[in-house]
Design a protein around this motif. Structure first.
Motif, PDB file in Angstrom:
ATOM      1  N   ALA A 194     -16.000 -20.561  46.089  1.00  0.00           N
ATOM      2  CA  ALA A 194     -15.477 -21.845  45.609  1.00  0.00           C
ATOM      3  C   ALA A 194     -14.121 -22.181  46.212  1.00  0.00           C
ATOM      4  O   ALA A 194     -13.813 -23.351  46.461  1.00  0.00           O
ATOM      5  CB  ALA A 194     -15.377 -21.830  44.085  1.00  0.00           C
ATOM      6  N   ASN A 195     -13.319 -21.162  46.449  1.00  0.00           N
ATOM      7  CA  ASN A 195     -11.943 -21.391  46.907  1.00  0.00           C
ATOM      8  C   ASN A 195     -11.758 -21.230  48.413  1.00  0.00           C
ATOM      9  O   ASN A 195     -10.636 -21.343  48.906  1.00  0.00           O
ATOM     10  CB  ASN A 195     -10.999 -20.415  46.188  1.00  0.00           C
ATOM     11  N   GLN A 196     -12.842 -20.966  49.122  1.00  0.00           N
ATOM     12  CA  GLN A 196     -12.718 -20.733  50.557  1.00  0.00           C
ATOM     13  C   GLN A 196     -12.319 -22.016  51.275  1.00  0.00           C
ATOM     14  O   GLN A 196     -12.982 -23.055  51.124  1.00  0.00           O
ATOM     15  CB  GLN A 196     -14.036 -20.213  51.117  1.00  0.00           C
ATOM     16  N   PRO A 197     -11.243 -21.979  52.046  1.00  0.00           N
ATOM     17  CA  PRO A 197     -10.792 -23.206  52.731  1.00  0.00           C
ATOM     18  C   PRO A 197     -11.632 -23.508  53.968  1.00  0.00           C
ATOM     19  O   PRO A 197     -12.302 -22.636  54.521  1.00  0.00           O
ATOM     20  CB  PRO A 197      -9.351 -22.849  53.123  1.00  0.00           C
TER      21      PRO A 197
ATOM     22  N   GLU B   3      -9.720 -11.158  46.778  1.00  0.00           N
ATOM     23  CA  GLU B   3      -8.746 -10.280  46.123  1.00  0.00           C
ATOM     24  C   GLU B   3      -9.336  -8.903  45.842  1.00  0.00           C
ATOM     25  O   GLU B   3      -8.631  -7.890  45.912  1.00  0.00           O
ATOM     26  CB  GLU B   3      -8.271 -10.910  44.812  1.00  0.00           C
TER      27      GLU B   3
ATOM     28  N   ARG C  20     -21.165 -25.781  49.186  1.00  0.00           N
ATOM     29  CA  ARG C  20     -21.049 -24.385  48.750  1.00  0.00           C
ATOM     30  C   ARG C  20     -22.153 -24.141  47.723  1.00  0.00           C
ATOM     31  O   ARG C  20     -22.177 -24.764  46.659  1.00  0.00           O
ATOM     32  CB  ARG C  20     -19.681 -24.120  48.120  1.00  0.00           C
TER      33      ARG C  20
ATOM     34  N   PRO D  18     -17.543 -25.296  39.961  1.00  0.00           N
ATOM     35  CA  PRO D  18     -16.943 -25.921  41.146  1.00  0.00           C
ATOM     36  C   PRO D  18     -17.865 -25.973  42.362  1.00  0.00           C
ATOM     37  O   PRO D  18     -17.552 -26.670  43.343  1.00  0.00           O
ATOM     38  CB  PRO D  18     -15.721 -25.032  41.441  1.00  0.00           C
TER      39      PRO D  18
ATOM     40  N   ASP E 262     -17.493 -20.419  36.145  1.00  0.00           N
ATOM     41  CA  ASP E 262     -17.131 -20.113  37.533  1.00  0.00           C
ATOM     42  C   ASP E 262     -18.043 -20.821  38.525  1.00  0.00           C
ATOM     43  O   ASP E 262     -17.637 -21.102  39.654  1.00  0.00           O
ATOM     44  CB  ASP E 262     -17.186 -18.602  37.754  1.00  0.00           C
TER      45      ASP E 262
ATOM     46  N   ARG F  31     -16.033 -17.078  42.893  1.00  0.00           N
ATOM     47  CA  ARG F  31     -14.701 -17.689  43.030  1.00  0.00           C
ATOM     48  C   ARG F  31     -14.252 -17.711  44.489  1.00  0.00           C
ATOM     49  O   ARG F  31     -13.622 -18.679  44.937  1.00  0.00           O
ATOM     50  CB  ARG F  31     -13.700 -16.916  42.178  1.00  0.00           C
ATOM     51  N   GLN F  32     -14.565 -16.646  45.206  1.00  0.00           N
ATOM     52  CA  GLN F  32     -14.182 -16.610  46.618  1.00  0.00           C
ATOM     53  C   GLN F  32     -14.873 -17.733  47.388  1.00  0.00           C
ATOM     54  O   GLN F  32     -14.261 -18.402  48.220  1.00  0.00           O
ATOM     55  CB  GLN F  32     -14.531 -15.249  47.219  1.00  0.00           C
TER      56      GLN F  32
ATOM     57  N   ASP G  88      -6.892 -15.063  54.409  1.00  0.00           N
ATOM     58  CA  ASP G  88      -7.548 -13.775  54.145  1.00  0.00           C
ATOM     59  C   ASP G  88      -6.791 -12.599  54.748  1.00  0.00           C
ATOM     60  O   ASP G  88      -7.376 -11.714  55.385  1.00  0.00           O
ATOM     61  CB  ASP G  88      -8.995 -13.796  54.674  1.00  0.00           C
TER      62      ASP G  88
ATOM     63  N   GLU H  49      -1.978 -15.905  53.079  1.00  0.00           N
ATOM     64  CA  GLU H  49      -2.910 -16.948  53.498  1.00  0.00           C
ATOM     65  C   GLU H  49      -3.881 -16.408  54.546  1.00  0.00           C
ATOM     66  O   GLU H  49      -3.654 -15.380  55.169  1.00  0.00           O
ATOM     67  CB  GLU H  49      -2.147 -18.142  54.065  1.00  0.00           C
TER      68      GLU H  49
END
Length: 464
Positions: free
Chosen positions: A351-354, A286, A360, A387, A384, A348-349, A266, A264
């Protein structure tokens, strides 16, 4: 300034490398091909800029280094390498050779023969320069500037390496079949590494198999018994091709010699025979965790402690993930280059960044050198992008294959070039937005778009 107790090159070494008569004695502490960035006591190599079909350069560059010799000398060059008679007498020695590009390769061969240290060569479709940066930081060495990975950059990098270097590491790139093997044979690495193989430059190759073979050809320059490190999906192919080398792999599976596990916030856990450690992922994602794992493989095979991985800082090479905050707007600069896989990873990074409270948004431009797969590979990004809160596209391929397929509410604008885009961004972007900028090199990077965008956003915010 290039100031050392001993010179990088002596004129005796130049004469021996080029097989010419010895020029007058000069102190040479660096090697340059650009008169604008000459340091004091640099050797200036005047490249002709002519077409070189043997290197897949089919047109003249329009710039001849011989036209800038006097400028180089005024800026501090202590010696000039030339293939043409010079019309003006110079105040510094001239090393005259038949072809300055081939001469640069001869300097590289001569210097490589002098090196008595481990030599590493790196290649991959994306992330090579970031990997280089990580390796030098983990080895506690000064990080080289630039991305010097082609038929000019590689020999230049070798020629700039000190004969008493503790270790050497070179980046090798390719745009066409057959380019890597010649550069690998020039470098003659003890350790070679293939970071990844994606669709970059696929338009210049018959198929994906040919592209994989090209990347793996870095192993051709490794002497018998040397080490080749590959991403785990290439392990079997590498073993079949290079039975005389020691093949190791890195990846996320339990079978990998060097393994990474995403954590978690990063962070990543890296594991090898030395043990394991946890570190932050510079820029997150990743793909950079995989690059850190590849770095660990190099460090380990160089016989160094994995603790050196803690030396890797948070700053990434320009245009490769560095973030800028202008007011409450964050710009993620991935503008140096793009291929479908690296583009997808960055989208994707984002889109998924908390923890992102604002929108975004992706500003994405055309991806080059995809050949007859241009349409399909651009279209593959649409899913992709869905989102995200908004997308701005630049270039005809992005418009035809991506923008026109997005939901209307996601479309924040389409532009042919970047000039009108700047004004549009100022009026479109809002406080709290997190904005990704990515495309092939010519779209944003060569236009200095991110710097101009940040400057214009800053001026606009100053007004308010």
């Amino acid at each position: 300034m290039n100031e050392y107790q001993s010179p990088l090159w002596t004129t005796e070494e130049l004469a021996a490398a080029l097989d010419i008569g010895k020029p007058e004695t000069a102190e040479i502490h660096g090697v340059s091909i650009d008169s604008r960035s000459i340091n004091r006591h640099d050797l200036f190599v005047a490249l002709s800029g002519k077409a070189r079909r043997e290197f897949n350069i089919h047109t003249d560059s329009g710039r001849d280094g011989h036209d800038f010799v006097e400028h180089a000398v005024r800026n501090g060059s202590s010696c000039v390498m030339s293939e043409k008679p010079l019309s003006t007498a110079l105040s510094v020695p001239v090393a005259q050779c038949e072809d300055t590009l081939y001469g640069l390769w001869e300097l590289a061969r001569f210097r490589r023969a002098q090196l008595d240290c481990p030599v590493v060569a790196l290649t991959g479709s994306s992330g090579k320069t970031t990997l280089m940066n990580f390796v030098f930081q983990a080895m506690r060495q000064v990080v080289p500037s630039g991305s010097l990975n082609n038929h000019i950059g590689v020999p230049l990098s070798i020629a700039r390496t000190r004969r008493d270097a503790a270790f050497a590491c070179f980046e090798i790139g390719t745009n066409h079949p057959g380019e890597i093997v010649g550069l690998s044979e020039l470098v003659r690495p003890n350790i070679a590494l293939v970071l990844n193989v994606t669709h970059a430059h696929i338009g210049n190759f018959p198929d994906e198999s040919s592209l994989r073979a090209e990347k793996l050809s870095i192993g051709e320059g490794v002497p018998d018994g040397g080490q080749l490190i590959v991403a785990e999906e290439l392990h079997q192919e590498a073993q079949a091709r290079f039975s005389h080398l020691h093949i190791l792999c890195f990846g996320s599976s339990i079978a990998a010699n060097y393994r990474f596990t995403l954590l978690e916030n990063d962070r990543v856990r890296l594991t090898c025979s030395q043990g394991e450690l946890e570190i932050d992922i510079p820029g997150g994602g990743e793909h950079r965790a995989s690059t850190l794992c590849a770095t660990l493989a190099v460090v380990d095979l160089l016989g160094e402690s994995m603790s050196g991985m803690h030396e890797i800082g948070s700053t990434l090479p320009p245009g490769r993930g560095h973030s800028f905050t202008v007011g409450d707007i964050t710009i993620i600069d991935e503008s140096y280059n793009a291929n479908p896989d690296s583009m997808r990873q960055c989208i994707r990074q984002l889109a998924n960044q908390p923890g992102v409270e604002g929108r975004r948004i992706a500003i994405v431009g055309d991806m080059a050198e995809l050949g007859n797969q241009t349409a399909a590979l651009h279209r593959s990004l649409v899913e992709d992008l869905l989102p995200l809160d908004g997308v701005i596209c630049v270039g005809p391929a992005m418009f035809e294959h991506v923008y026109s397929r997005l939901p209307t509410e996601q479309r924040l604008g389409y532009f042919v070039a970047t000039d009108e885009l700047l004004d549009h961004c100022v009026t479109t972007l809002k406080s709290g937005d997190r904005v990704l900028v990515k495309a092939s090199n010519t779209v944003f990077w060569q236009q200095d778009f991110v710097a101009r965008l940040c400057s214009q956003l800053g001026r606009e915010q100053d007004k308010t």
